[in-house]
Design an enzyme around this catalytic site. Structure first.
Site, PDB file in Angstrom:
ATOM      1  N   GLY A 132       1.068  -1.110  -0.006  1.00 36.20           N
ATOM      2  CA  GLY A 132       0.148  -0.325  -0.076  1.00 36.20           C
ATOM      3  C   GLY A 132       0.980   1.279  -0.106  1.00 36.20           C
ATOM      4  O   GLY A 132       1.724   1.271   0.766  1.00 36.20           O
ATOM      5  N   LYS A 133       0.699   2.232  -0.805  1.00 32.46           N
ATOM      6  CA  LYS A 133       1.487   3.369  -1.079  1.00 32.46           C
ATOM      7  C   LYS A 133       1.685   4.038   0.379  1.00 32.46           C
ATOM      8  O   LYS A 133       2.590   4.426   0.585  1.00 32.46           O
ATOM      9  CB  LYS A 133       1.028   4.199  -2.097  1.00 32.46           C
TER      10      LYS A 133
ATOM     11  N   GLU B 114      -4.567   6.568  -2.579  1.00 34.84           N
ATOM     12  CA  GLU B 114      -5.453   5.292  -2.245  1.00 34.84           C
ATOM     13  C   GLU B 114      -6.426   5.370  -1.291  1.00 34.84           C
ATOM     14  O   GLU B 114      -6.922   4.241  -0.998  1.00 34.84           O
ATOM     15  CB  GLU B 114      -4.160   4.206  -2.337  1.00 34.84           C
TER      16      GLU B 114
ATOM     17  N   THR C 146      10.052  12.337 -10.710  1.00 39.74           N
ATOM     18  CA  THR C 146      10.910  11.080 -11.099  1.00 39.74           C
ATOM     19  C   THR C 146      10.899  10.805 -12.405  1.00 39.74           C
ATOM     20  O   THR C 146       9.656  10.946 -13.164  1.00 39.74           O
ATOM     21  CB  THR C 146      10.453   9.915 -10.068  1.00 39.74           C
ATOM     22  N   LEU C 147      12.008  10.211 -13.172  1.00 41.01           N
ATOM     23  CA  LEU C 147      12.032   9.958 -14.422  1.00 41.01           C
ATOM     24  C   LEU C 147      12.500   8.606 -14.798  1.00 41.01           C
ATOM     25  O   LEU C 147      13.360   8.410 -15.867  1.00 41.01           O
ATOM     26  CB  LEU C 147      12.754  11.208 -15.286  1.00 41.01           C
TER      27      LEU C 147
ATOM     28  N   ASP D 228      12.445  -5.897  -8.778  1.00 48.06           N
ATOM     29  CA  ASP D 228      11.121  -5.387  -8.594  1.00 48.06           C
ATOM     30  C   ASP D 228      10.707  -4.059  -8.058  1.00 48.06           C
ATOM     31  O   ASP D 228      11.488  -3.696  -7.275  1.00 48.06           O
ATOM     32  CB  ASP D 228      10.140  -6.340  -7.321  1.00 48.06           C
TER      33      ASP D 228
ATOM     34  N   THR E  49       8.367  -2.522  -7.585  1.00 45.78           N
ATOM     35  CA  THR E  49       7.283  -2.249  -6.183  1.00 45.78           C
ATOM     36  C   THR E  49       7.769  -1.260  -5.219  1.00 45.78           C
ATOM     37  O   THR E  49       8.900  -1.806  -4.534  1.00 45.78           O
ATOM     38  CB  THR E  49       6.434  -3.346  -5.880  1.00 45.78           C
TER      39      THR E  49
ATOM     40  N   ASP F  39       7.441   4.886  -3.287  1.00 48.44           N
ATOM     41  CA  ASP F  39       7.224   5.219  -1.714  1.00 48.44           C
ATOM     42  C   ASP F  39       8.349   5.399  -0.939  1.00 48.44           C
ATOM     43  O   ASP F  39       8.531   6.333   0.069  1.00 48.44           O
ATOM     44  CB  ASP F  39       6.408   3.971  -1.405  1.00 48.44           C
TER      45      ASP F  39
HETATM   46  O1  RIB Z   1       3.614   1.961  -4.774  1.00 50.59           O
HETATM   47  C1  RIB Z   1       3.613   0.539  -4.381  1.00 50.59           C
HETATM   48  C2  RIB Z   1       2.135   0.252  -3.993  1.00 50.59           C
HETATM   49  O2  RIB Z   1       1.006   0.434  -4.842  1.00 50.59           O
HETATM   50  C3  RIB Z   1       1.972  -1.497  -3.893  1.00 50.59           C
HETATM   51  O3  RIB Z   1       2.482  -1.622  -2.281  1.00 50.59           O
HETATM   52  C4  RIB Z   1       0.465  -1.581  -3.896  1.00 50.59           C
HETATM   53  O4  RIB Z   1      -0.034  -1.925  -2.665  1.00 50.59           O
HETATM   54  C5  RIB Z   1       0.123  -0.422  -4.517  1.00 50.59           C
HETATM   55  O5  RIB Z   1      -0.636   0.110  -3.624  1.00 50.59           O
END
Ligand code: RIB
Length: 291
Positions: A38-39, A136, A211-212, A237, A239, A243
């Protein structure tokens, strides 16, 4: 000075795939793992691992105990996290062979924030305190309005883009941290410097981090523009890289580091996150940031 993050907490169901599944296609995945993300939660964990005490606010469902444990293990204050009826937020994430991701988000209890809840949380903070946000959770325009009335310093990552963002008074934001796609949506421009020029004209008091990807990061404050390159790593990854950048950049600013150093620290932290699997699990500890 205190730091509040009013933000999402998601279970990330992560599937390793050859390529992003195409419309109408059934594709077998190589593997599946579950991570806390989650962000909002990622930003809070990044702030805490960078050494800044943070309060996290938001809603979790009956299945949300793991979020509380992860917060506590990382020193994130959970006093404002509320458990409500329903399912917590979750995502279905595909990671392809090039380490790119695609994310399908189910908001769940992240979308159950009420004005009363927001008033009571923001009521515990004061002028000069920081509020870190992404998009979110529901009621983003109201959260921004109330925090601004309080005199809080508002940090926004406008992701994911949606209609709610258009209702937000972005003049009340002090720090924007966004990527090119978000920058284009907000300004109507494609070229990074043009995005920053429009942001400077429309929001002259704001500081903007753009960010680029591989090209690094641009920073604009009044008429000063700074550039920070990436630290090259083998991407596993991506992801939570954004954040992580947000958490380490804002923690450095709170700790009164020069902006140039804050950008370097944040770039290093997000490069480490890219080299590891998962969301909160990929965020480095402060001791790992050797620059
Ligand atoms: O920014 C990454 C996050 O975006 C992930 O952890 C996912 O939950 C989404 O919310």
């Amino acid at each position: 000075m205190k730091v509040l993050n009013l933000g999402s907490l998601n279970y990330d169901y992560v599937y390793s795939v050859d390529h992003m599944v195409r419309p109408g296609e059934t594709e077998s995945s190589y593997g599946m793992e579950t991570f806390c993300g989650g962000k909002g939660l990622n930003q809070s964990i990044a702030l805490a691992r960078a050494g800044v005490p943070v309060y996290h606010g938001g809603m979790i469902g009956e299945d949300g105990d793991l979020f509380l444990s992860v917060c506590k293990e990382n020193g994130v204050n959970t006093a404002f996290i509320k458990c409500v009826e329903g399912k917590s937020g979750h995502t279905i994430i595909q990671i392809d062979k090039n380490a790119q991701n695609s994310i399908l988000l189910y908001g769940g209890t992240n979308r159950l924030l009420t004005k009363e809840y927001i008033d009571s949380v923001i009521g515990s903070f004061a002028e000069g305190d920081y509020l870190v946000l992404q998009n979110e959770v529901n009621e983003l325009p109201y959260i921004i309005e109330k925090a601004y009335e309080k005199g809080m310093i508002i940090v926004l990552n406008p992701s994911p883009l949606d209609e709610a963002l258009k209702e937000c008074d972005l003049k009340k934001i002090t720090y924007f941290l966004m990527n090119e796609i978000e920058g284009k949506e907000i300004t109507g421009k494609e070229e990074p410097n043009e995005i920053l020029d429009v942001m400077s004209r429309q929001y002259p008091n704001a500081k903007v981090v753009l960010t680029l990807g591989e090209a690094g990061v641009l920073y604009r404050e009044e008429n000063k523009t700074l550039k920070q390159g990436i630290f090259k790593v083998k991407a596993v990854d991506t992801t939570a890289a954004g954040d992580t950048f947000t958490g380490f950049f804002i923690s450095s600013i709170i700790n009164e580091k020069p902006v140039e150093e804050a950008l370097r620290i944040a770039a290093k932290a997000s490069s480490i996150a890219v080299s590891r699997k998962g969301a909160t699990s990929s965020i480095p500890k402060w001791e790992e940031i050797k620059i």
